[in-house]
Design an enzyme around this catalytic site. Structure first.
Site, PDB file in Angstrom:
ATOM      1  N   HIS A 130       0.816  -1.227   0.000  1.00 56.40           N
ATOM      2  CA  HIS A 130       0.000   0.000   0.000  1.00 56.40           C
ATOM      3  C   HIS A 130       0.847   1.274   0.000  1.00 56.40           C
ATOM      4  CE1 HIS A 130      -3.661  -2.244   0.405  1.00 56.40           C
ATOM      5  NE2 HIS A 130      -3.389  -2.694   1.611  1.00 56.40           N
ATOM      6  N   ASP A 167      -2.841 -10.588  -2.360  1.00 61.23           N
ATOM      7  CA  ASP A 167      -3.443 -10.075  -1.121  1.00 61.23           C
ATOM      8  C   ASP A 167      -4.913  -9.725  -1.391  1.00 61.23           C
ATOM      9  OD1 ASP A 167      -2.272  -8.680   1.642  1.00 61.23           O
ATOM     10  OD2 ASP A 167      -4.035  -7.644   0.870  1.00 61.23           O
ATOM     11  N   HIS A 169      -6.444  -7.178  -0.480  1.00 61.41           N
ATOM     12  CA  HIS A 169      -6.560  -5.741  -0.728  1.00 61.41           C
ATOM     13  C   HIS A 169      -5.793  -5.355  -1.988  1.00 61.41           C
ATOM     14  CE1 HIS A 169      -6.940  -6.288   3.722  1.00 61.41           C
ATOM     15  NE2 HIS A 169      -7.983  -5.492   3.526  1.00 61.41           N
ATOM     16  N   ASP A 248      -4.627 -12.770   3.333  1.00 64.95           N
ATOM     17  CA  ASP A 248      -5.876 -12.331   3.968  1.00 64.95           C
ATOM     18  C   ASP A 248      -7.109 -12.571   3.084  1.00 64.95           C
ATOM     19  OD1 ASP A 248      -4.839 -10.429   2.264  1.00 64.95           O
ATOM     20  OD2 ASP A 248      -4.826  -8.797   3.730  1.00 64.95           O
TER      21      ASP A 248
HETATM   22 ZN   LIG Z   1      -4.237  -7.138   2.780  1.00 67.19          ZN
END
Ligand SMILES: [Zn+2]
Length: 312
Positions: A130, A167, A169, A248
């Site tokens: 991120h 991931d 996200h 995740d």
């Molecule tokens: Zn994540």
């Protein structure tokens, strides 16, 4: 040659406070499970060195690198904490952890390219995907995978590398850094909508972004990879593959609502290893991103490592 496992006690010391999902125990859970299952004997353990400012600046603006190092250095010397965003807390141990996390990815890249390892996994915190060119966010300070990919390109002279991000996200930071860098193909899937609410429209032609609905399970994810990632990877023929390995999207993980299980991570890893063996002399460097259910994280990392170490 073996699969190298990079980590460092400094990565454990980074602590964003009680109840934060990116807790130090994540690394303990991974390590304990490797010992308990005997998988540790198939791996070669190495201590992560610190990345240099020059290495980190290949993925971030030099202003961001110097300001972040100054800020984190002050916390190390004077104590205290600083919220970079509501979820991303710097503490006195963060500077060393972040330098080791990026340094692990760089050292792993050096090892794999030099033939000192067939592939490598970096069990590091803080994660990186991120972190944008000039902003820490989403638990991330330096973009470990982007730093390593640029190291392979700019220092080792590779011409084409792939970044894979599984991931749950969207890896907005990595996309921000490498969108438009045609030496890199980035393939990802991510739950959408979900933090950081980006990715549905790719920022560059070198991105294969696959937004997936909440509660998407393994069979659909596998089909998606076969239809969207693998043909693009085949055309691109990367000379090395970097993985933003977040776990995740596991069905037991509460930070996302996807339905992957350990077998799915093994399958994805096998597909990437097959591409790497065909085009990239098997070269893979995988870096831990998310994964917050300790048991599911440990079992999923083991499934990933069993394939990388060829003991599946
Ligand atoms: Zn994540």
């Amino acid at each position: 040659m073996s699969t190298v496992f990079y980590s460092h006690p400094d990565c454990r010391a980074h602590d964003m406070g009680q109840g934060h999902p990116d807790c130090p125990q994540r690394l303990d859970a991974i390590h304990d499970h490797l010992l308990a299952t005997g998988l540790d004997i198939a791996l070669e353990f190495r201590d992560a060195p610190e990345a240099t400012a020059e290495q980190i600046s290949r993925a971030h603006t030099s202003n961001y690198v110097s300001e972040t190092q100054d800020l984190l250095g002050r916390l190390r010397d004077e104590g205290g904490t600083k919220a970079m965003d509501p979820d991303t807390i710097a503490c006195p141990a963060t500077l060393q952890a972040a330098l080791r996390a990026a340094g692990a990815a760089v050292a792993a890249t050096d090892d794999v390219i030099a033939g000192r390892a067939s592939n490598a996994f970096c069990a590091v915190r803080p994660p990186g995907h991120h972190a944008t060119r000039d902003q820490a966010m989403g638990f991330c300070f330096f973009n470990n995978v982007a730093v390593a990919a640029r190291h392979a390109l700019d220092v080792h002279g590779l011409q084409r590398v792939a970044i894979i991000d599984f991931d749950v996200h969207h890896g907005n930071g990595t996309e921000d850094i490498i969108a438009g860098d045609e030496r890199v193909l980035m393939c990802s899937f991510f739950q959408h909508p979900l933090y950081p609410y980006s990715g549905a429209v790719p920022k560059g032609t070198n991105m294969v972004n696959v937004p997936l609905e909440p509660y998407t399970r393994g069979p659909v994810v596998r089909q998606t990879i076969e239809q969207m990632w693998l043909p693009a990877l085949e055309r691109f023929a990367p000379q090395m593959i970097f993985i933003s390995a977040g776990f995740d999207a596991h069905r037991e993980d509460d930070l996302g609502q996807m339905g992957l299980i350990e077998d799915d991570y093994a399958w994805i890893t096998q597909q990437l290893l097959t591409v790497a063996r065909r085009h990239a002399q098997g070269r893979i460097v995988s870096c831990l991103e998310g994964g917050y259910h300790l048991g599911a994280l440990a079992r999923s990392v083991a499934a990933h490592l069993r394939v990388l170490a060829d003991v599946a």
